[in-house]
Scaffold this active site. Structure first.
Site, mmCIF file in Angstrom:
data_model
loop_
_atom_site.group_PDB
_atom_site.id
_atom_site.type_symbol
_atom_site.label_atom_id
_atom_site.label_comp_id
_atom_site.label_asym_id
_atom_site.label_seq_id
_atom_site.Cartn_x
_atom_site.Cartn_y
_atom_site.Cartn_z
ATOM 1 N N ASN D 32 -44.017 66.606 41.611
ATOM 2 C CA ASN D 32 -45.417 67.192 40.782
ATOM 3 C C ASN D 32 -45.094 68.518 40.753
ATOM 4 O O ASN D 32 -44.230 69.248 41.276
ATOM 5 C CB ASN D 32 -46.740 66.942 41.777
ATOM 6 C CG ASN D 32 -46.235 67.299 43.238
ATOM 7 O OD1 ASN D 32 -45.955 68.346 43.656
ATOM 8 N ND2 ASN D 32 -46.321 66.370 44.148
ATOM 9 N N HIS D 98 -42.638 70.469 42.874
ATOM 10 C CA HIS D 98 -41.936 69.868 43.995
ATOM 11 C C HIS D 98 -41.228 68.532 43.596
ATOM 12 O O HIS D 98 -41.544 67.772 42.766
ATOM 13 C CB HIS D 98 -42.986 69.200 45.059
ATOM 14 C CG HIS D 98 -42.519 68.495 46.019
ATOM 15 N ND1 HIS D 98 -41.412 68.540 47.090
ATOM 16 C CD2 HIS D 98 -42.952 67.348 46.605
ATOM 17 C CE1 HIS D 98 -41.364 67.661 47.773
ATOM 18 N NE2 HIS D 98 -42.344 66.924 47.688
ATOM 19 N N HIS D 100 -37.862 65.400 44.662
ATOM 20 C CA HIS D 100 -37.012 64.618 45.599
ATOM 21 C C HIS D 100 -35.732 64.546 45.246
ATOM 22 O O HIS D 100 -35.070 63.707 45.391
ATOM 23 C CB HIS D 100 -37.462 63.411 45.985
ATOM 24 C CG HIS D 100 -38.929 63.286 47.060
ATOM 25 N ND1 HIS D 100 -39.009 63.119 48.153
ATOM 26 C CD2 HIS D 100 -40.176 64.032 46.773
ATOM 27 C CE1 HIS D 100 -40.080 63.103 49.066
ATOM 28 N NE2 HIS D 100 -40.891 64.086 47.801
ATOM 29 N N ASP D 123 -26.760 84.131 39.880
ATOM 30 C CA ASP D 123 -27.342 84.462 38.690
ATOM 31 C C ASP D 123 -28.795 83.847 38.668
ATOM 32 O O ASP D 123 -29.683 84.449 37.809
ATOM 33 C CB ASP D 123 -26.468 83.413 37.519
ATOM 34 C CG ASP D 123 -25.219 84.087 36.954
ATOM 35 O OD1 ASP D 123 -25.158 85.293 37.097
ATOM 36 O OD2 ASP D 123 -24.346 83.147 36.622
ATOM 37 N N HIS D 172 -37.782 66.996 54.624
ATOM 38 C CA HIS D 172 -38.677 66.640 53.476
ATOM 39 C C HIS D 172 -38.004 66.834 51.984
ATOM 40 O O HIS D 172 -37.580 65.786 51.500
ATOM 41 C CB HIS D 172 -40.255 67.308 53.503
ATOM 42 C CG HIS D 172 -41.090 66.831 52.664
ATOM 43 N ND1 HIS D 172 -42.326 66.900 52.896
ATOM 44 C CD2 HIS D 172 -40.995 66.246 51.440
ATOM 45 C CE1 HIS D 172 -43.231 66.255 52.106
ATOM 46 N NE2 HIS D 172 -42.293 65.961 51.287
ATOM 47 N N TYR D 230 -27.807 90.436 30.051
ATOM 48 C CA TYR D 230 -27.180 89.127 29.809
ATOM 49 C C TYR D 230 -28.501 88.605 28.641
ATOM 50 O O TYR D 230 -29.470 89.106 28.748
ATOM 51 C CB TYR D 230 -27.414 88.194 30.910
ATOM 52 C CG TYR D 230 -27.377 86.838 30.655
ATOM 53 C CD1 TYR D 230 -25.596 86.241 30.728
ATOM 54 C CD2 TYR D 230 -28.115 85.883 30.358
ATOM 55 C CE1 TYR D 230 -25.511 84.867 30.331
ATOM 56 C CE2 TYR D 230 -27.777 84.504 29.972
ATOM 57 C CZ TYR D 230 -26.437 84.343 30.023
ATOM 58 O OH TYR D 230 -26.254 82.754 29.864
#
Lengths: 233, 233, 233, 233
Positions: D32, D98, D100, D123, D172, D230
């Site tokens: 999410n 978030h 996984h 970087d 998690h 950069y």
């Protein structure tokens, strides 16, 4: 005529950078490719930090081999320009590629050479792909990109850059080169393939025996030596 | 009629080589597939070093089973032709495939057999896939490709090439074969799958127990034995 | 009406098998999915050894829950049919999936459970995914597929098949199940994801600490318990 | 005007969540992204458990920064909403992600920081990406998601969340953040790349030397410091 040459070289460098972007060897705007026109005293390189999707041939930046400065107004060249410059000065090559391809970068980060463990390696590189020594604080803090090139050149004191056209910069990533842009990209692609194999070899059989030198030489020379018999005449 | 047979075999070999190119088992122009017509005394093989994108059926090169020479004018056959020749002479098979698929090549480079650790392996190969011994300097320096074939044949002195249709050439890569081109490709594909599994097994549980022989036999014979009951009748 | 039910179940099983084929969890013709209609006393399963590209809904084979025999004429059912049968008899589930997905198969081959090491695992399975004991010679040599089912059921003597809907058959591969075909496929997909993570964990930190049970329970029950609060009401 | 701002923020959050879905960093409905409008005192987040294919901008849920409650009627917000809330309260950032993603989750599961081993890491992140301490039973059993946020904030007591915009929640998975949604996603993508490299480094050379601090600083500041050189000016 200089303008014509530059236009053509810009096209080549643009197309090769786009091929590099599509190859999976670069991440984000990372990675850059340049090609040189030694007669014109100029190499052309990707601009710094422009997303690949926005690049056009006219964005490619010509840089003087003599001064290292961008020729004419235009975009800022790649932040790695001074590294490319030192490679053109020291090595007899036509194109230079820098990527952050995952497995080659891994070997750079753990400062471990990619050993020549088989014929696939020997078909391209005649021996191990070396790692540079770590750079010193003065080398990093001033003229960092130029010193990166110099430390690569130093690494090839006893290695022929024509026989081993690739290097791993310690804790940074790989550079490859070749007579022209397609060959330099091909070398970057093969280097990544070999790094994958070597990582898997080391995680499974850390002390595997090396192949005999006569096998390495047979394969390298079958493709690159004077009596090469691979491919069509 | 010989011309008709050759045209048809060239088509088969062309299509199978293109399938091989699309399979992800080969890199660049590496990899080659041949198929034999034993009645005609000829096998047909990919030409050497031509990019897959440029190949056509007429580029495929017929080679005499007796002399090992290309039949008729045309392109130079694959540099591995003499290896294929020796396999056709010694093994009862209809097609031979050579790839540089990544995991099988890894096992060849560290000279480690692919053990038979489960039913997926046994569905295809009845036992470990062996590695050849390293070749000697004379074997490498003269008639290298033919000697590669001979060292493969030597490896199968006590193994049935019909039950284990794959081999790893030390520090080089895999060869597979089968009654026809699709089966030889399928074997190359499964070999790569098994090599991936075995690499992961060895890096996690180096001393894992082998399955019982009766389980291996059950699976191999369920698909290949006289009482096979897999698939439709 | 029985015919209508069968037509609908055949459609479901056909579509789910095609989804399985597209999922990357099966190799070649390997892998199979069935779904049950307990009121009709029948489950429907993929036929044996037919390439996925040639399958149609009418190829799906109904099998009696009572006799284990194919109902009506038609194709031979999957060679794993008797395994599915025993799972339907012992477990309260609506669909069963068998794959040869690479990482789950690896754990089966080295007979190592997939430990519950984090919340992603606990979101689906409340505890380790177990491995069956190796089968005996009599179990393999007669009624092999039925005995595979029985040995799975034996493994769940002290585990709830509703809380852990997956198993690894020793030296063979994974089976998953669920209330319906999409959930059984989802479980196969997640199992493969978890196996990948667990393989990487074990190769890097073999003795990593397990998470606390209260964390596992929190995540499993957040999605599956009576007070579940994940998703929309 | 509040409605206009919300509409625009919903569009941004919708598009960014779809980009996240396409990135390969999330699995199923997991993952999410939220973005904040501090002037309006509101952040907008993905709803809980809705398949990505069914999402529209109007499904995105505004949540009050003050109360943590959804503003107006509508879908239930992501089950991780309270975690995002605590990050917005403690860190000066505009968006939170978030996922996984597989390798970052692996490091979370074995509670191992992602060390800064090279210039690619530097970087983006100036130092190791830390792991939170395991949560206690009371923290898990009541206000779990809020406590997840608090334990992240606690981890950054001595680390600048602007210099290291990523964390691994023990057992998690990863959270990343940034000034806006594209940067937070880019950080999630790079974190996964770095986790892959670090996993391969640790499995091959567990005791590899770290790069010098002056090299890390050079690269971080070349892109992020006041004298950054950069990209284009």
């Amino acid at each position: 005529m200089f303008m014509d040459t530059m236009k053509s070289l810009r096209d080549i460098v643009y197309k090769a950078n786009m091929e590099l972007a599509a190859s999976g060897l670069v991440m984000g705007t990372f990675g850059n490719l340049s090609a040189v026109d030694r007669a014109a005293g100029v190499f052309v390189i990707k601009p710094s930090g422009v997303p690949y999707g926005q690049l056009t041939p006219s964005h490619m930046v010509p840089v003087s081999l003599e001064t290292g400065e961008a020729v004419g107004s235009g975009l800022r060249p790649s932040s790695d320009t001074a590294t490319h410059l030192e490679l053109y000065r020291a090595f007899d090559c036509g194109a230079v590629v820098h990527t952050h391809s995952e497995y080659a970068t891994l070997f750079a980060q753990v400062r471990t050479p990619i050993r020549c463990m088989g014929t696939t390696h020997a078909d391209y590189f005649r021996g191990d792909v070396p790692v540079t020594r770590p750079m010193t604080r003065p080398e990093v803090e001033s003229d960092y990109e130029r010193n990166t090139g110099l430390v690569i050149v130093e690494t090839f004191r006893d290695i022929s850059p024509s026989e081993v056209s690739a290097v791993l910069v310690a804790n940074h990533g790989p550079f490859t080169w070749g007579p022209d842009a397609p060959t330099a990209i091909e070398n970057a692609r093969v280097l990544e393939y070999l790094a994958r194999l070597e990582w898997r070899a080391r995680t499974m059989v850390p002390d595997a025996s090396r192949p005999d030198t006569f096998l390495i030489d047979r394969h390298f020379l079958r493709k690159h030596g004077p009596g090469a018999y691979y491919g069509q005449k």
